[in-house]
Motif scaffolding. Structure first.
Motif, short mmCIF file in Angstrom:
data_model
loop_
_atom_site.label_atom_id
_atom_site.label_comp_id
_atom_site.label_asym_id
_atom_site.label_seq_id
_atom_site.Cartn_x
_atom_site.Cartn_y
_atom_site.Cartn_z
N ALA A 240 0.83 -1.21 0.00
CA ALA A 240 0.00 0.00 0.00
C ALA A 240 0.87 1.26 0.00
CB ALA A 240 -0.92 0.01 1.21
N LYS A 241 0.33 2.31 -0.59
CA LYS A 241 1.00 3.60 -0.55
C LYS A 241 0.58 4.31 0.73
CE LYS A 241 1.72 7.87 -3.15
NZ LYS A 241 1.37 8.63 -4.38
N ILE A 242 1.55 4.65 1.56
CA ILE A 242 1.26 5.29 2.84
C ILE A 242 1.74 6.73 2.80
CG2 ILE A 242 1.71 5.25 5.32
CD1 ILE A 242 2.09 2.27 5.17
N VAL A 243 0.82 7.63 3.06
CA VAL A 243 1.13 9.07 3.13
C VAL A 243 0.77 9.54 4.53
CG1 VAL A 243 0.65 11.34 2.16
CG2 VAL A 243 0.65 9.33 0.68
N ALA A 244 1.67 10.25 5.15
CA ALA A 244 1.45 10.66 6.54
C ALA A 244 1.76 12.14 6.72
CB ALA A 244 2.32 9.84 7.48
N ALA A 245 1.14 12.71 7.73
CA ALA A 245 1.38 14.11 8.08
C ALA A 245 1.99 14.17 9.48
CB ALA A 245 0.07 14.91 8.05
N VAL A 246 2.96 15.05 9.66
CA VAL A 246 3.57 15.26 10.98
C VAL A 246 3.57 16.75 11.27
CG1 VAL A 246 5.03 13.21 10.95
CG2 VAL A 246 5.88 15.34 9.95
N ARG A 247 3.62 17.06 12.53
CA ARG A 247 3.66 18.47 12.93
C ARG A 247 5.08 19.02 12.89
NH1 ARG A 247 -0.82 20.52 15.57
NH2 ARG A 247 -2.54 19.06 15.89
N GLU A 248 6.03 18.23 13.39
CA GLU A 248 7.42 18.68 13.48
C GLU A 248 8.25 18.06 12.36
OE1 GLU A 248 8.23 20.97 15.51
OE2 GLU A 248 6.35 20.98 16.65
N GLU A 249 9.02 18.89 11.68
CA GLU A 249 9.81 18.42 10.54
C GLU A 249 10.86 17.41 10.96
OE1 GLU A 249 11.64 20.43 6.50
OE2 GLU A 249 10.94 21.66 8.16
N GLU A 250 11.35 17.50 12.18
CA GLU A 250 12.39 16.59 12.64
C GLU A 250 11.87 15.15 12.76
OE1 GLU A 250 11.73 17.51 17.41
OE2 GLU A 250 13.55 18.16 16.39
N ASN A 251 10.55 14.97 12.81
CA ASN A 251 9.98 13.63 12.90
C ASN A 251 9.72 12.99 11.55
OD1 ASN A 251 9.88 13.71 15.75
ND2 ASN A 251 7.94 14.82 15.70
N ALA A 252 9.88 13.75 10.48
CA ALA A 252 9.62 13.23 9.15
C ALA A 252 10.52 12.05 8.78
CB ALA A 252 9.72 14.35 8.11
N GLY A 259 7.94 3.35 7.35
CA GLY A 259 7.20 2.76 6.24
C GLY A 259 6.39 3.73 5.41
N ALA A 260 6.38 5.03 5.75
CA ALA A 260 5.62 6.00 4.98
C ALA A 260 6.33 6.30 3.66
CB ALA A 260 5.44 7.28 5.78
N ASP A 261 5.58 6.32 2.58
CA ASP A 261 6.15 6.64 1.27
C ASP A 261 6.31 8.15 1.09
OD1 ASP A 261 6.16 3.92 -0.01
OD2 ASP A 261 4.03 4.07 0.47
N ALA A 262 5.44 8.90 1.68
CA ALA A 262 5.52 10.36 1.59
C ALA A 262 5.12 10.94 2.93
CB ALA A 262 4.62 10.88 0.48
N VAL A 263 5.81 11.99 3.34
CA VAL A 263 5.54 12.64 4.62
C VAL A 263 5.37 14.13 4.38
CG1 VAL A 263 6.36 13.09 6.95
CG2 VAL A 263 6.89 10.90 5.84
#
Length: 368
Positions: A240-252, A259-263
């Motif tokens: 599966a294609k996994i796309v995730a959102a984070v608040r802090e750039e250091e956690n990307a 396993g996220a394909d795009a952050v």
């Protein structure tokens, strides 16, 4: 604890859901009546049947015999109607004339059946609803393939769903996972399938059929939760294609390793758009238009067609902004993509066509 819910349903379905402790599944349904109105309607119908029976018995009172005093008055008629409709039947008041007996056979007996149906109607409807929901759930699970799982139904999750649905994805192909029952109620009211529970647990994601999903959108409130969800989802579904959102750039980077394909860094992305809008409000409007699928201009990814192979990105009818070659994203003016290959993919800006689903395999759209 967690349970699965599917879009809006009436109060009777809610009663049925309380008994479905094993899976608690609900499928899309229109809300028909308020519970108070339903109860009031049933009571009014039951009272109407009772009154009609009392009138019939009292009108033919000479055809009945009361063991107490031999005659039947209005109170006796009401008493007889009550015990008859409730199938109690003490036998102290009985029909003795042929007319009274025929009336009991062809009139009062059907009224008795109607009265019982009204009284047990709710129970019957609950049982019917349970059977129907179980059957629909089974059919839904067997038919669900290549769907989209959205973890988190906050502002980010809602916007993500609206974007993918604007490109043609049906609501039935979206499953929302959130730990809040109220949030899932809002999702099901909008027509999406909902799973209440902690998405970091594999049992919850399995109920969302994440193992058969095509794409997974992680829009949780906390970055650490997003990392755990990505790990669990990738373990259950390798393709599966996994796309995730984070608040802090250091956690990307950590999320990509999980396993996220795009952050997407939500805070930074919003800040950059704010900065661009300050420098050039018009440019900010264009960028916002580009990320809103289905209206104005859309940015899409598509394969190179045979007629475009061997040509330069500048010679393509569409406005090419990047070329995807292998796992690399190259600019349109990169010397290595001076000549397009059939295995390349193009990131292009096209005019949105309402009602047309935009997928990674979308062919070029005609330009005005």
């Amino acid at each position: 604890m967690f349970h699965v819910k599917l879009p809006g349903h009436d109060a009777i379905a809610r009663q049925a859901d309380e008994h479905l402790v094993t899976h608690r599944v609900k499928l899309p349904k229109k809300v028909v009546e308020r519970p108070i109105r339903q109860v009031g309607t049933r009571l009014a119908m039951a009272l109407l049947v009772l009154v009609v029976t009392v009138v019939i018995v009292y009108a033919d009172r000479d055809g009945y015999h009361d063991n107490a005093d031999g005659s039947v008055d209005l109170l006796d008629a009401a008493y007889y109607a009550t015990v008859t409709l409730s199938t109690t039947g003490y036998g102290d008041i009985t029909p003795v004339s042929d007319a009274a007996r025929l009336t009991n056979i062809f009139v009062i007996t059907p009224l008795r059946v109607l009265f019982l149906i009204i009284l047990v109607g709710t129970t019957l409807e609950v049982l019917t609803e349970r059977t129907r929901e179980e059957w629909r759930l089974s059919r839904w699970r067997s038919a669900l393939r290549d769907h989209t799982v959205v973890v988190g139904f906050g502002t980010k999750g809602r916007s993500a769903i609206q974007t993918v649905c604007a490109t043609g994805l049906k609501k039935q192909q979206v499953v929302v996972v959130d730990p809040s029952a109220k949030v899932i109620d809002a999702a099901t009211a909008d027509g999406y399938v909902g799973v209440v529970g902690d998405a970091t647990r594999s049992e919850v994601l399995k109920r969302a059929e994440v193992q058969r999903a095509r794409q997974i959108i992680i829009a949780t409130q906390r970055d650490d939760t997003a990392v755990l969800v990505a790990l669990t989802a990738r373990q259950l579904n390798r393709g599966a294609k996994i796309v995730a959102a984070v608040r802090e750039e250091e956690n990307a980077p950590l999320l990509r390793q999980s396993g996220a394909d795009a952050v997407i860094t939500s805070a930074s992305a919003a800040g950059r758009l704010l900065g661009l809008s300050v420098l050039s409000p018009a440019a900010g409007m264009v960028m916002e238009d580009l990320i809103q699928q289905g209206s104005g201009l859309d940015i899409v990814e598509r394969p190179v067609i045979r007629a475009e192979a061997g040509r330069s990105p500048r010679e393509i009818d569409d406005l090419v902004v990047s070329v995807v070659r292998g796992h690399r994203v190259l600019g349109y003016d990169d010397p290595s993509v001076e000549t397009l290959q059939l295995t390349d993919r193009l990131i292009t800006i096209v005019r949105a066509t309402p009602g047309t689903r935009v997928t990674p395999d979308t062919k070029p759209l005609p330009q005005d």
